[in-house]
Design a protein around this motif. Structure first.
Motif, PDB file in Angstrom:
ATOM      1  N   TYR A  69     -63.598  41.063  -4.239  1.00 50.25           N
ATOM      2  CA  TYR A  69     -62.433  41.913  -4.145  1.00 50.25           C
ATOM      3  C   TYR A  69     -62.113  42.506  -5.509  1.00 50.25           C
ATOM      4  O   TYR A  69     -62.546  41.987  -6.554  1.00 50.25           O
ATOM      5  CB  TYR A  69     -61.228  41.120  -3.644  1.00 50.25           C
ATOM      6  CG  TYR A  69     -61.390  40.502  -2.281  1.00 50.25           C
ATOM      7  CD1 TYR A  69     -60.810  41.085  -1.148  1.00 50.25           C
ATOM      8  CD2 TYR A  69     -62.104  39.323  -2.106  1.00 50.25           C
ATOM      9  CE1 TYR A  69     -60.939  40.518   0.112  1.00 50.25           C
ATOM     10  CE2 TYR A  69     -62.253  38.742  -0.855  1.00 50.25           C
ATOM     11  CZ  TYR A  69     -61.662  39.345   0.245  1.00 50.25           C
ATOM     12  OH  TYR A  69     -61.814  38.775   1.491  1.00 50.25           O
ATOM     13  N   LYS A  70     -61.326  43.566  -5.493  1.00 61.17           N
ATOM     14  CA  LYS A  70     -60.900  44.171  -6.752  1.00 61.17           C
ATOM     15  C   LYS A  70     -59.918  43.238  -7.460  1.00 61.17           C
ATOM     16  O   LYS A  70     -59.137  42.523  -6.823  1.00 61.17           O
ATOM     17  CB  LYS A  70     -60.243  45.523  -6.483  1.00 61.17           C
ATOM     18  CG  LYS A  70     -59.941  46.324  -7.742  1.00 61.17           C
ATOM     19  CD  LYS A  70     -59.281  47.642  -7.393  1.00 61.17           C
ATOM     20  CE  LYS A  70     -58.984  48.440  -8.659  1.00 61.17           C
ATOM     21  NZ  LYS A  70     -58.075  47.724  -9.573  1.00 61.17           N
ATOM     22  N   ASP A  71     -59.960  43.261  -8.787  1.00 63.87           N
ATOM     23  CA  ASP A  71     -58.948  42.526  -9.545  1.00 63.87           C
ATOM     24  C   ASP A  71     -57.561  42.934  -9.067  1.00 63.87           C
ATOM     25  O   ASP A  71     -57.301  44.118  -8.821  1.00 63.87           O
ATOM     26  CB  ASP A  71     -59.044  42.853 -11.042  1.00 63.87           C
ATOM     27  CG  ASP A  71     -60.355  42.366 -11.653  1.00 63.87           C
ATOM     28  OD1 ASP A  71     -61.079  41.630 -10.971  1.00 63.87           O
ATOM     29  OD2 ASP A  71     -60.639  42.743 -12.808  1.00 63.87           O
ATOM     30  N   TYR A  72     -56.686  41.944  -8.961  1.00 66.51           N
ATOM     31  CA  TYR A  72     -55.338  42.252  -8.487  1.00 66.51           C
ATOM     32  C   TYR A  72     -54.321  41.771  -9.500  1.00 66.51           C
ATOM     33  O   TYR A  72     -54.360  40.630  -9.972  1.00 66.51           O
ATOM     34  CB  TYR A  72     -55.078  41.584  -7.133  1.00 66.51           C
ATOM     35  CG  TYR A  72     -53.725  41.910  -6.559  1.00 66.51           C
ATOM     36  CD1 TYR A  72     -53.512  43.115  -5.892  1.00 66.51           C
ATOM     37  CD2 TYR A  72     -52.660  41.022  -6.699  1.00 66.51           C
ATOM     38  CE1 TYR A  72     -52.266  43.435  -5.376  1.00 66.51           C
ATOM     39  CE2 TYR A  72     -51.412  41.325  -6.180  1.00 66.51           C
ATOM     40  CZ  TYR A  72     -51.215  42.530  -5.518  1.00 66.51           C
ATOM     41  OH  TYR A  72     -49.976  42.835  -5.017  1.00 66.51           O
ATOM     42  N   SER A  73     -53.391  42.688  -9.797  1.00 64.94           N
ATOM     43  CA  SER A  73     -52.320  42.365 -10.749  1.00 64.94           C
ATOM     44  C   SER A  73     -50.971  42.442 -10.059  1.00 64.94           C
ATOM     45  O   SER A  73     -50.744  43.296  -9.190  1.00 64.94           O
ATOM     46  CB  SER A  73     -52.341  43.337 -11.941  1.00 64.94           C
ATOM     47  OG  SER A  73     -53.545  43.211 -12.669  1.00 64.94           O
ATOM     48  N   ALA A  74     -50.071  41.581 -10.440  1.00 70.14           N
ATOM     49  CA  ALA A  74     -48.708  41.569  -9.912  1.00 70.14           C
ATOM     50  C   ALA A  74     -47.740  41.643 -11.079  1.00 70.14           C
ATOM     51  O   ALA A  74     -48.032  41.182 -12.189  1.00 70.14           O
ATOM     52  CB  ALA A  74     -48.454  40.305  -9.096  1.00 70.14           C
ATOM     53  N   LYS A  75     -46.598  42.242 -10.815  1.00 68.60           N
ATOM     54  CA  LYS A  75     -45.600  42.428 -11.875  1.00 68.60           C
ATOM     55  C   LYS A  75     -44.578  41.308 -11.834  1.00 68.60           C
ATOM     56  O   LYS A  75     -43.857  41.138 -10.855  1.00 68.60           O
ATOM     57  CB  LYS A  75     -44.920  43.784 -11.702  1.00 68.60           C
ATOM     58  CG  LYS A  75     -44.074  44.199 -12.885  1.00 68.60           C
ATOM     59  CD  LYS A  75     -43.602  45.638 -12.713  1.00 68.60           C
ATOM     60  CE  LYS A  75     -42.840  46.101 -13.951  1.00 68.60           C
ATOM     61  NZ  LYS A  75     -42.397  47.519 -13.819  1.00 68.60           N
ATOM     62  N   PHE A  76     -44.539  40.522 -12.929  1.00 69.39           N
ATOM     63  CA  PHE A  76     -43.581  39.438 -13.059  1.00 69.39           C
ATOM     64  C   PHE A  76     -42.802  39.643 -14.349  1.00 69.39           C
ATOM     65  O   PHE A  76     -43.395  39.817 -15.430  1.00 69.39           O
ATOM     66  CB  PHE A  76     -44.287  38.076 -13.101  1.00 69.39           C
ATOM     67  CG  PHE A  76     -45.015  37.738 -11.826  1.00 69.39           C
ATOM     68  CD1 PHE A  76     -44.336  37.225 -10.733  1.00 69.39           C
ATOM     69  CD2 PHE A  76     -46.382  37.945 -11.724  1.00 69.39           C
ATOM     70  CE1 PHE A  76     -45.009  36.914  -9.570  1.00 69.39           C
ATOM     71  CE2 PHE A  76     -47.064  37.630 -10.563  1.00 69.39           C
ATOM     72  CZ  PHE A  76     -46.382  37.121  -9.479  1.00 69.39           C
ATOM     73  N   GLU A  77     -41.459  39.607 -14.203  1.00 69.01           N
ATOM     74  CA  GLU A  77     -40.590  39.786 -15.365  1.00 69.01           C
ATOM     75  C   GLU A  77     -40.981  41.027 -16.168  1.00 69.01           C
ATOM     76  O   GLU A  77     -41.160  40.990 -17.381  1.00 69.01           O
ATOM     77  CB  GLU A  77     -40.637  38.531 -16.259  1.00 69.01           C
ATOM     78  CG  GLU A  77     -40.115  37.296 -15.552  1.00 69.01           C
ATOM     79  CD  GLU A  77     -40.222  36.061 -16.429  1.00 69.01           C
ATOM     80  OE1 GLU A  77     -40.782  36.182 -17.539  1.00 69.01           O
ATOM     81  OE2 GLU A  77     -39.756  35.002 -16.004  1.00 69.01           O
ATOM     82  N   LYS A  78     -41.130  42.159 -15.442  1.00 67.80           N
ATOM     83  CA  LYS A  78     -41.438  43.466 -16.026  1.00 67.80           C
ATOM     84  C   LYS A  78     -42.778  43.504 -16.745  1.00 67.80           C
ATOM     85  O   LYS A  78     -43.022  44.362 -17.579  1.00 67.80           O
ATOM     86  CB  LYS A  78     -40.329  43.899 -16.991  1.00 67.80           C
ATOM     87  CG  LYS A  78     -38.966  44.043 -16.315  1.00 67.80           C
ATOM     88  CD  LYS A  78     -37.927  44.516 -17.324  1.00 67.80           C
ATOM     89  CE  LYS A  78     -36.557  44.666 -16.650  1.00 67.80           C
ATOM     90  NZ  LYS A  78     -35.517  45.166 -17.599  1.00 67.80           N
ATOM     91  N   GLU A  79     -43.658  42.577 -16.382  1.00 71.52           N
ATOM     92  CA  GLU A  79     -44.979  42.547 -17.022  1.00 71.52           C
ATOM     93  C   GLU A  79     -46.054  42.340 -15.948  1.00 71.52           C
ATOM     94  O   GLU A  79     -45.928  41.451 -15.109  1.00 71.52           O
ATOM     95  CB  GLU A  79     -45.060  41.407 -18.041  1.00 71.52           C
ATOM     96  CG  GLU A  79     -46.390  41.343 -18.758  1.00 71.52           C
ATOM     97  CD  GLU A  79     -46.443  40.185 -19.742  1.00 71.52           C
ATOM     98  OE1 GLU A  79     -47.527  39.965 -20.321  1.00 71.52           O
ATOM     99  OE2 GLU A  79     -45.418  39.490 -19.930  1.00 71.52           O
ATOM    100  N   ASN A  80     -47.077  43.208 -15.980  1.00 73.48           N
ATOM    101  CA  ASN A  80     -48.183  43.073 -15.034  1.00 73.48           C
ATOM    102  C   ASN A  80     -49.118  41.955 -15.479  1.00 73.48           C
ATOM    103  O   ASN A  80     -49.555  41.929 -16.641  1.00 73.48           O
ATOM    104  CB  ASN A  80     -48.972  44.380 -14.939  1.00 73.48           C
ATOM    105  CG  ASN A  80     -48.257  45.414 -14.084  1.00 73.48           C
ATOM    106  OD1 ASN A  80     -47.573  45.070 -13.126  1.00 73.48           O
ATOM    107  ND2 ASN A  80     -48.409  46.678 -14.430  1.00 73.48           N
ATOM    108  N   LYS A  81     -49.418  41.083 -14.568  1.00 72.99           N
ATOM    109  CA  LYS A  81     -50.325  39.984 -14.861  1.00 72.99           C
ATOM    110  C   LYS A  81     -51.411  39.923 -13.788  1.00 72.99           C
ATOM    111  O   LYS A  81     -51.114  39.992 -12.597  1.00 72.99           O
ATOM    112  CB  LYS A  81     -49.572  38.644 -14.897  1.00 72.99           C
ATOM    113  CG  LYS A  81     -48.622  38.507 -16.063  1.00 72.99           C
ATOM    114  CD  LYS A  81     -47.987  37.118 -16.082  1.00 72.99           C
ATOM    115  CE  LYS A  81     -47.035  36.979 -17.272  1.00 72.99           C
ATOM    116  NZ  LYS A  81     -46.404  35.633 -17.334  1.00 72.99           N
ATOM    117  N   LYS A  82     -52.636  39.785 -14.245  1.00 73.50           N
ATOM    118  CA  LYS A  82     -53.739  39.630 -13.293  1.00 73.50           C
ATOM    119  C   LYS A  82     -53.661  38.236 -12.691  1.00 73.50           C
ATOM    120  O   LYS A  82     -53.642  37.238 -13.415  1.00 73.50           O
ATOM    121  CB  LYS A  82     -55.088  39.849 -13.978  1.00 73.50           C
ATOM    122  CG  LYS A  82     -56.252  39.811 -13.003  1.00 73.50           C
ATOM    123  CD  LYS A  82     -57.553  40.299 -13.643  1.00 73.50           C
ATOM    124  CE  LYS A  82     -58.109  39.266 -14.588  1.00 73.50           C
ATOM    125  NZ  LYS A  82     -59.462  39.653 -15.079  1.00 73.50           N
TER     126      LYS A  82
END
Length: 252
Positions: A69-82
């Motif tokens: 799958y493609k790398d997935y990033s989520a936004k936590f505390e205004k910061e995108n994290k893979k």
């Protein structure tokens, strides 16, 4: 006087004799039979390429030893994290059916549909001992099929190239969770549909085909924390795979 009488009688007798001898000639009319003749009908036989009227029905099955799958990033505390690198942890498999019609002896065009069980994902360490176990999803692509077959070899083997283009209906998404030393933090996964594309080639012998296909199922994903309800924005979470497929073709 006597001589004149004799002469007259002789003349009358000669005329009578002449009438008996001279008869009216019969005119024979030969009847001609006119046979009615019929002009020969010339029938022109047009020979068409038999493959132009051939329909093909394929039943397919395959496994995907290379998938991810493609790398997935989520936004936590205004910061995108893979939160995952998309690496697969299992094989994928698929079953499908395709219908094509020969446009000529080399080219086929048609429609197909397939059920794909995509692979699970490996656990990914996000940071500081926090791990994420992302959930997978399955797909049903519906697509146009284009197949180009090359000339058959003397041994009956026929190589071909193939391409698919359509739409992937993604479903059955599995929820995931974060974990650390203190416990697990589950979240809900929401996956969308997307474009489907596949390219590959193979060989065919006695209606049995073996091929390798590179396939991509487009998808977007968002996740929602089950405790506080926080939901991330959608990000691409496409699935890509190399599939070894086997098919059997019916002609009619």
């Amino acid at each position: 006087m006597k001589k004149l009488l004799l002469f007259t009688l002789a003349a009358i007798g000669g005329i009578a004799y002449g009438k008996e001898v001279i008869t009216t000639p019969e005119v024979l009319v030969e009847s001609k039979i006119f046979e009615e003749t019929t002009a020969p009908v010339v029938t022109e036989t047009i020979t068409l390429d038999e493959t132009l009227s051939v329909n093909n029905l394929y039943f397919r099955a395959g496994i995907s030893p290379l998938q991810g799958y493609k790398d997935y990033s989520a936004k936590f505390e205004k910061e995108n994290k893979k939160i995952t690198d998309g690496k697969a942890d299992s094989l994928g498999y698929e079953f499908g059916v395709e219908y094509t019609r020969n446009l000529n002896k080399n080219l086929e065009l048609g429609l197909g549909a397939m059920y794909q069980s995509n692979s699970k994902l490996k656990s990914y360490t996000v940071e500081n001992g926090v791990k994420n176990q992302m959930g997978k999803y399955d797909s049903v692509p519906v697509y146009l099929v284009t197949k180009y077959s090359f000339e058959e070899f003397e041994n009956g083997v026929k190589p071909y190239l193939k391409g698919n283009l359509g739409y992937s209906f993604n479903f059955n998404e599995k929820n995931g969770h974060f974990s650390d030393k203190e416990g697990k933090y589950p979240y809900t996964s929401y996956v969308t549909n997307g474009i489907y594309v596949a390219l590959g080639g193979g060989i065919e012998y006695n209606n049995i085909g073996i091929d390798l296909m590179y396939q991509v199922n487009g998808a977007d994903l968002s996740i929602k924390d089950k405790e506080d309800g926080t939901k991330t924005k959608k990000d691409s979470f496409a699935n890509a795979k190399v599939t070894l497929g086997v098919s059997y073709k019916f002609n009619y």
